[in-house]
Scaffold this motif. Structure first.
Motif, PDB file in Angstrom:
ATOM      1  N   MET A   8       0.808  12.392   5.362  1.00  0.00           N
ATOM      2  CA  MET A   8       1.459  11.110   5.100  1.00  0.00           C
ATOM      3  C   MET A   8       2.602  10.868   6.088  1.00  0.00           C
ATOM      4  SD  MET A   8       1.165   8.497   2.982  1.00  0.00           S
ATOM      5  CE  MET A   8       0.501   9.012   1.390  1.00  0.00           C
ATOM      6  N   MET A   9       3.336  11.935   6.425  1.00  0.00           N
ATOM      7  CA  MET A   9       4.417  11.816   7.401  1.00  0.00           C
ATOM      8  C   MET A   9       3.879  11.425   8.767  1.00  0.00           C
ATOM      9  SD  MET A   9       7.780  12.283   7.432  1.00  0.00           S
ATOM     10  CE  MET A   9       8.167  13.524   6.209  1.00  0.00           C
ATOM     11  N   LYS A  10       2.742  12.011   9.142  1.00  0.00           N
ATOM     12  CA  LYS A  10       2.109  11.650  10.416  1.00  0.00           C
ATOM     13  C   LYS A  10       1.682  10.190  10.402  1.00  0.00           C
ATOM     14  CE  LYS A  10      -1.138  14.242  11.927  1.00  0.00           C
ATOM     15  NZ  LYS A  10      -2.367  15.068  11.866  1.00  0.00           N
ATOM     16  N   LEU A  11       1.090   9.761   9.294  1.00  0.00           N
ATOM     17  CA  LEU A  11       0.634   8.379   9.183  1.00  0.00           C
ATOM     18  C   LEU A  11       1.811   7.409   9.233  1.00  0.00           C
ATOM     19  CD1 LEU A  11      -1.614   6.312   8.646  1.00  0.00           C
ATOM     20  CD2 LEU A  11      -1.335   6.756   6.202  1.00  0.00           C
ATOM     21  N   LYS A  37      14.902   6.298   8.586  1.00  0.00           N
ATOM     22  CA  LYS A  37      15.865   7.370   8.857  1.00  0.00           C
ATOM     23  C   LYS A  37      15.189   8.736   8.849  1.00  0.00           C
ATOM     24  CE  LYS A  37      20.152   8.337   9.775  1.00  0.00           C
ATOM     25  NZ  LYS A  37      21.268   8.024   8.861  1.00  0.00           N
ATOM     26  N   ILE A  38      14.293   8.939   7.916  1.00  0.00           N
ATOM     27  CA  ILE A  38      13.593  10.226   7.837  1.00  0.00           C
ATOM     28  C   ILE A  38      12.795  10.483   9.108  1.00  0.00           C
ATOM     29  CG2 ILE A  38      11.694  11.435   6.702  1.00  0.00           C
ATOM     30  CD1 ILE A  38      12.675  10.353   4.053  1.00  0.00           C
ATOM     31  N   LEU A  39      12.081   9.461   9.583  1.00  0.00           N
ATOM     32  CA  LEU A  39      11.235   9.645  10.760  1.00  0.00           C
ATOM     33  C   LEU A  39      12.055   9.805  12.031  1.00  0.00           C
ATOM     34  CD1 LEU A  39       8.271   7.203  10.094  1.00  0.00           C
ATOM     35  CD2 LEU A  39       8.401   9.655   9.698  1.00  0.00           C
ATOM     36  N   SER A  40      13.269   9.246  12.059  1.00  0.00           N
ATOM     37  CA  SER A  40      14.117   9.389  13.235  1.00  0.00           C
ATOM     38  C   SER A  40      14.946  10.661  13.179  1.00  0.00           C
ATOM     39  CB  SER A  40      15.053   8.175  13.371  1.00  0.00           C
ATOM     40  OG  SER A  40      15.977   8.144  12.290  1.00  0.00           O
ATOM     41  N   LYS A  66       4.431   7.511  10.878  1.00  0.00           N
ATOM     42  CA  LYS A  66       4.904   7.266  12.244  1.00  0.00           C
ATOM     43  C   LYS A  66       4.157   6.112  12.908  1.00  0.00           C
ATOM     44  CE  LYS A  66       6.401  11.987  13.330  1.00  0.00           C
ATOM     45  NZ  LYS A  66       6.235  13.129  14.269  1.00  0.00           N
ATOM     46  N   GLU A  67       2.965   5.837  12.431  1.00  0.00           N
ATOM     47  CA  GLU A  67       2.121   4.812  13.045  1.00  0.00           C
ATOM     48  C   GLU A  67       2.189   3.470  12.321  1.00  0.00           C
ATOM     49  OE1 GLU A  67       0.757   5.783  15.819  1.00  0.00           O
ATOM     50  OE2 GLU A  67       1.467   7.831  15.451  1.00  0.00           O
ATOM     51  N   SER A 105      -6.074   1.681   9.116  1.00  0.00           N
ATOM     52  CA  SER A 105      -6.717   1.153  10.319  1.00  0.00           C
ATOM     53  C   SER A 105      -5.831   0.189  11.090  1.00  0.00           C
ATOM     54  CB  SER A 105      -8.030   0.455   9.951  1.00  0.00           C
ATOM     55  OG  SER A 105      -7.786  -0.677   9.129  1.00  0.00           O
ATOM     56  N   THR A 106      -4.922  -0.495  10.406  1.00  0.00           N
ATOM     57  CA  THR A 106      -4.066  -1.480  11.066  1.00  0.00           C
ATOM     58  C   THR A 106      -2.582  -1.114  11.016  1.00  0.00           C
ATOM     59  OG1 THR A 106      -3.812  -2.792   9.033  1.00  0.00           O
ATOM     60  CG2 THR A 106      -5.679  -3.319  10.475  1.00  0.00           C
ATOM     61  N   GLY A 107      -2.219  -0.148  10.176  1.00  0.00           N
ATOM     62  CA  GLY A 107      -0.803   0.213  10.040  1.00  0.00           C
ATOM     63  C   GLY A 107      -0.039  -0.725   9.136  1.00  0.00           C
ATOM     64  N   GLU A 108      -0.743  -1.623   8.442  1.00  0.00           N
ATOM     65  CA  GLU A 108      -0.074  -2.571   7.547  1.00  0.00           C
ATOM     66  C   GLU A 108       0.450  -1.861   6.289  1.00  0.00           C
ATOM     67  OE1 GLU A 108      -2.115  -6.819   7.674  1.00  0.00           O
ATOM     68  OE2 GLU A 108      -3.616  -5.228   7.556  1.00  0.00           O
ATOM     69  N   VAL A 109       1.583  -2.372   5.794  1.00  0.00           N
ATOM     70  CA  VAL A 109       2.204  -1.813   4.596  1.00  0.00           C
ATOM     71  C   VAL A 109       2.551  -2.947   3.641  1.00  0.00           C
ATOM     72  CG1 VAL A 109       4.097  -0.412   3.682  1.00  0.00           C
ATOM     73  CG2 VAL A 109       3.229   0.027   5.981  1.00  0.00           C
ATOM     74  N   ALA A 110       2.332  -2.715   2.347  1.00  0.00           N
ATOM     75  CA  ALA A 110       2.686  -3.707   1.327  1.00  0.00           C
ATOM     76  C   ALA A 110       3.409  -3.006   0.187  1.00  0.00           C
ATOM     77  CB  ALA A 110       1.447  -4.424   0.808  1.00  0.00           C
TER      78      ALA A 110
END
Length: 354
Positions: A302-305, A266-269, A307-308, A119-124
């Motif tokens: 997961m790859m789509k997520l 790098k993967i996403l770019s 990106k956000e 919901s927020t794009g936060e990562v830990a």
């Protein structure tokens, strides 16, 4: 001009003869049977596992061609929902092992819980030290990095499942997916994207880096941003005996987190690698060097997520034995070095991870 009502209820109902009533009944049954078959088929194929079924740019499932296929897609297709999305937290367990040909091939010296809040794009990132003393079902109290090895001994190819269970039970946490890679997979993936850009915070040298035939070699790194190929990145994340404050598992866990973030970017770019067909080909090539319980559709989702995600402000937690850390040094009855919770239980750690 003659006007006709388009309200079908106002039209005179046609009289149905017994013969036509039987014909209509037959048609209705036939339609229901066909639709029933379509439902069963659609429910099993709504989430495509074929990489060619996805658009390489948007990573969305391609819309089918043909009138009937488009209708079925419109009625039955559903967006892939990742495990954990409903509670707004996806926990992915990342395990790194040496693999066959290395000492202790199934000991996981890299254990990281990657947590995502969609919901927020936060990562830990939570790094778990390999010497943490925990309960392993059927084995008693052992170092946590042995869980994967014990699982492999009991059920080859399923070591990550036992490691996942141990993590869940130790930290009272639901793990939605696991991903286990060995040294070969790690090197090849980084080489596949032409290296990763990493900012080395401290200059250091490690003269006890593991080499072939139980020997040691020296590796060193200069301070500052640099591009690392697969072998260099592996040396950077494996080094445990560096000087200048880089000679601990805790320093190493921070370096591992750095490389993971650099690899994600790098993967996403790298558009060709983000292509579903390319992803599938890489997975097939690496074979047993990568183990996961994710379906291909989960990987694309997961790859789509990813990106956000907001990777500019990653939350990191390294369980360590610093003065204000959660862990303390210990020694087992047979003289092995271990790490244990300062509080005597994992409650405080679990609250921090939560």
């Amino acid at each position: 001009m003659r006007r006709e009502s388009i309200n079908f209820l106002e039209r005179e109902t046609e009289k149905v003869t017994p013969r036509r009533r039987g014909l209509i009944f037959f048609i209705v049954i036939a339609v229901l049977l066909v639709l029933g078959g379509c439902v069963r088929y659609a429910m099993t194929t709504a989430i495509p596992q074929d990489p060619t079924s996805y658009d390489p740019i948007t990573l969305e499932p391609k819309k089918p061609e043909g009138f009937l296929e488009r209708i079925k897609h419109f009625v039955f297709s559903k967006e892939v929902k990742l495990e954990g999305e409903r509670r707004d937290r996806i926990n992915l367990l990342l395990l790194g092992q040496g693999g066959l040909g290395h000492d202790g091939p199934f000991l996981t010296d890299t254990i990281i819980i990657a947590s995502i809040r969609p919901s927020t794009g936060e990562v830990a990132f939570t790094s778990i030290p390999r010497d943490l003393y925990v309960n392993i079902p059927g084995r008693g109290k052992r170092k946590i990095n042995h869980a994967n090895a014990f699982g492999e001994a009991d059920n080859p190819g399923k070591g990550a499942e036992l490691a996942t269970r141990v993590i869940e039970e130790t930290f009272s946490l639901d793990i939605d997916y696991y991903l286990r890679v060995d040294f070969k997979a790690f090197e090849e993936l980084i080489d596949e994207v032409n290296g990763v850009r990493v900012n080395v915070e401290k200059k250091f040298i490690d003269i006890e880096y593991p080499a072939a035939n139980d020997a040691y070699t020296s590796v060193s790194f200069q301070k500052g941003p640099q591009t690392m190929d697969g072998q260099t990145a592996l040396e950077f994340v494996r080094s445990r005996h560096g000087n200048n404050g880089e000679g601990s598992d805790f320093a190493r866990s921070k370096r591992q987190q750095k490389v993971l973030l650099a690899l994600k970017e790098k993967i996403l770019s790298f558009q060709t690698l983000a292509n579903p067909i390319r992803i599938k080909n890489i997975i097939d090539t690496l074979g047993d060097h990568v183990t996961t319980d994710m379906q291909f559709s989960d990987m694309v989702a997961m790859m789509k997520l990813a990106k956000e995600l907001d990777t500019s402000n990653i939350i990191t937690l390294s369980l360590d034995n610093s003065s204000d850390g959660y862990l303390k040094n210990g020694i087992t009855s047979d003289g092995a070095y271990i790490l244990e919770p300062v509080a005597g239980n994992f409650e405080g750690i679990n609250n921090a991870i939560e």
